[in-house]
Design a protein around this motif. Sequence first.
Motif, PDB file in Angstrom:
ATOM      1  N   GLU A 170       0.819  -1.211   0.000  1.00  0.00           N
ATOM      2  CA  GLU A 170       0.000   0.000   0.000  1.00  0.00           C
ATOM      3  C   GLU A 170       0.851   1.259   0.000  1.00  0.00           C
ATOM      4  OE1 GLU A 170      -2.399  -0.541   3.431  1.00  0.00           O
ATOM      5  OE2 GLU A 170      -3.745  -2.010   2.485  1.00  0.00           O
ATOM      6  N   ASN A 171       2.094   1.151   0.476  1.00  0.00           N
ATOM      7  CA  ASN A 171       2.972   2.320   0.581  1.00  0.00           C
ATOM      8  C   ASN A 171       4.106   2.306  -0.449  1.00  0.00           C
ATOM      9  OD1 ASN A 171       1.609   3.382   2.898  1.00  0.00           O
ATOM     10  ND2 ASN A 171       2.606   1.816   4.143  1.00  0.00           N
ATOM     11  N   GLY A 224     -13.080  -7.760  -4.487  1.00  0.00           N
ATOM     12  CA  GLY A 224     -12.499  -7.845  -3.154  1.00  0.00           C
ATOM     13  C   GLY A 224     -10.991  -7.749  -3.129  1.00  0.00           C
ATOM     14  N   TYR A 225     -10.379  -7.610  -4.301  1.00  0.00           N
ATOM     15  CA  TYR A 225      -8.927  -7.485  -4.379  1.00  0.00           C
ATOM     16  C   TYR A 225      -8.563  -6.231  -5.168  1.00  0.00           C
ATOM     17  CZ  TYR A 225      -8.841 -12.379  -2.904  1.00  0.00           C
ATOM     18  OH  TYR A 225      -9.021 -13.553  -2.205  1.00  0.00           O
ATOM     19  N   SER A 226      -7.548  -5.505  -4.681  1.00  0.00           N
ATOM     20  CA  SER A 226      -7.099  -4.303  -5.378  1.00  0.00           C
ATOM     21  C   SER A 226      -6.464  -4.686  -6.710  1.00  0.00           C
ATOM     22  CB  SER A 226      -6.084  -3.544  -4.518  1.00  0.00           C
ATOM     23  OG  SER A 226      -4.873  -4.294  -4.418  1.00  0.00           O
ATOM     24  N   ALA A 227      -6.299  -3.687  -7.570  1.00  0.00           N
ATOM     25  CA  ALA A 227      -5.646  -3.939  -8.853  1.00  0.00           C
ATOM     26  C   ALA A 227      -4.233  -4.472  -8.650  1.00  0.00           C
ATOM     27  CB  ALA A 227      -5.610  -2.652  -9.687  1.00  0.00           C
ATOM     28  N   LEU A 228      -3.537  -3.983  -7.625  1.00  0.00           N
ATOM     29  CA  LEU A 228      -2.178  -4.446  -7.366  1.00  0.00           C
ATOM     30  C   LEU A 228      -2.174  -5.911  -6.937  1.00  0.00           C
ATOM     31  CD1 LEU A 228       0.625  -3.246  -7.503  1.00  0.00           C
ATOM     32  CD2 LEU A 228       0.485  -2.746  -5.068  1.00  0.00           C
ATOM     33  N   GLU A 229      -3.106  -6.290  -6.061  1.00  0.00           N
ATOM     34  CA  GLU A 229      -3.218  -7.699  -5.665  1.00  0.00           C
ATOM     35  C   GLU A 229      -3.577  -8.571  -6.864  1.00  0.00           C
ATOM     36  OE1 GLU A 229      -5.213  -8.463  -1.615  1.00  0.00           O
ATOM     37  OE2 GLU A 229      -5.851  -6.425  -2.166  1.00  0.00           O
ATOM     38  N   GLN A 230      -4.495  -8.090  -7.696  1.00  0.00           N
ATOM     39  CA  GLN A 230      -4.875  -8.867  -8.879  1.00  0.00           C
ATOM     40  C   GLN A 230      -3.686  -9.073  -9.804  1.00  0.00           C
ATOM     41  OE1 GLN A 230      -8.349  -7.214 -10.855  1.00  0.00           O
ATOM     42  NE2 GLN A 230      -9.309  -6.736  -8.895  1.00  0.00           N
ATOM     43  N   GLU A 263      -3.174   3.300  -8.587  1.00  0.00           N
ATOM     44  CA  GLU A 263      -4.127   2.444  -9.286  1.00  0.00           C
ATOM     45  C   GLU A 263      -4.869   3.194 -10.386  1.00  0.00           C
ATOM     46  OE1 GLU A 263      -8.153  -0.057  -8.167  1.00  0.00           O
ATOM     47  OE2 GLU A 263      -6.336  -0.437  -6.992  1.00  0.00           O
ATOM     48  N   ALA A 264      -5.268   4.422 -10.110  1.00  0.00           N
ATOM     49  CA  ALA A 264      -6.012   5.194 -11.113  1.00  0.00           C
ATOM     50  C   ALA A 264      -5.153   5.444 -12.351  1.00  0.00           C
ATOM     51  CB  ALA A 264      -6.493   6.509 -10.510  1.00  0.00           C
TER      52      ALA A 264
END
Length: 464
Positions: A271-272, A294-300, A277-278
């Motif tokens: 996260e840091n 349920g998952y952020s773009a980074l997690e995906q 993401e945008a």
Amino acid sequence: MSLTPVLEKIDTDLDAAMERLMTFLRIPSISTDPAYKAEVDSAADWLVADLQSIGIPAEKRPTTGHPMVTGQIGTDLPDGTPHVLFYGHYDVQPVDPLDLWDTPPFEPQIQDTPNGKVIRGRGASDDKGQLMTFVEACRAWAAVHGSLPCRITFFFEGEEESGSPSLVPFLKDHADELKADLALVCDTSMVSRGVPSISSQLRGMLKDEFTITGPTIDLHSGHYGGPGLNPLRELSKIVASFYDEETGKVAVEGFYDGVHEVPESQLRQWENCGFDEAEYLGGVGYTKAHGEKGYSALEQQWARPTLEVNGLWGGYNGAGSKTVIPSKAHCKITCRLVGDMDPATLRSNIRKHVEDRLSVDAKVTWDNDLDGARAFTMNVERPEFEKARSALSDEWEREAVFAGMGGSIPVVGYFKTILDLDSMLVGFANEDDAIHSPNEKYDVKSFHKGIRSWARILDALSSK
């Protein structure tokens, strides 16, 4: 050896380094197309000559496919001197569709953009520009000090973009000469613009391809439209069944076996890390992430598996209309793997999913020559990783991060299984470099600071 004059040499020699890269980019070394075999060979020759100009005993090594380029320097240094193997690839992707390029792909140009100057051309980022950041760092060390700060084995491949068919045999046949303390791999990117990154994990890869056959020949749709089974319709039904539209998950039974959730401590670090993401989504025309809910773009991108349809075709694709029910329909898929997912088991599950859903009179055949590779996690506990992270932080004047990576680099796994060699992945590409796409580019800042970064990393790795 002092680092400061090396960095100064890099700065004063930047224009010459850029011209060397531009010359390299003009060679259309497309490895997957046999028509470019001579050009791939020429690129290997160019690399050999360039390394030799620095004083590195380099040579072109034949394989059953395109040649490898190897070289080694520092063998006369005292026992215990750090020894690194540097890997990159000099082949490039095809340029199709050519009409989407704004400039000729093998006539590289320097262009102004809102984010600064860029080098535009095929291979600028993947991987010639990245490869040359390391070579130029070595050139500066040699020019200033007459030698390099540690022992280095250079290993450049000419088949990475065409599946590396000669790589494993070459590694096995030459394992003794390629062994080192650590492999350095440049075929990677920064987590966000200006955020230096060391990739700590890679997703694995599974490829498959299948053909659905209905009638024995293409049929007149006026004669058989209605009673005839249409393979394209059959294929559309099966592709749709791969996904759960409500959750965004892959609906193949057993697909998530071996997938692990990311620990909270790791998520907080991500996260840091500077990822926007945008900007990541908006830069390619998306307004939201379209993967698992349920998952952020980074997690995906870094920590979740995928099943992607890469190609669908069949029937008539020419101008105008042709009223046929095609005999065959074709599909190419790839999966990105994470955690402990097993490629062989996953392949069986996907094939069963397809075969269980076939209608009567539909038949499926599979391409059995496609491979798979497991996901891979780097050993970031090794002291070299913290040394490199500190060196990158000094150069970019912000804290370097350990980041995941959405792509797959099979050579990292081969280095481990064949050479028992851990890898460190450091690259300076950006998400908007359009690798594998028209109008590929590499930021001049990435090239310049990439050279300086490798000079710092070599200095750090060679220190006690």
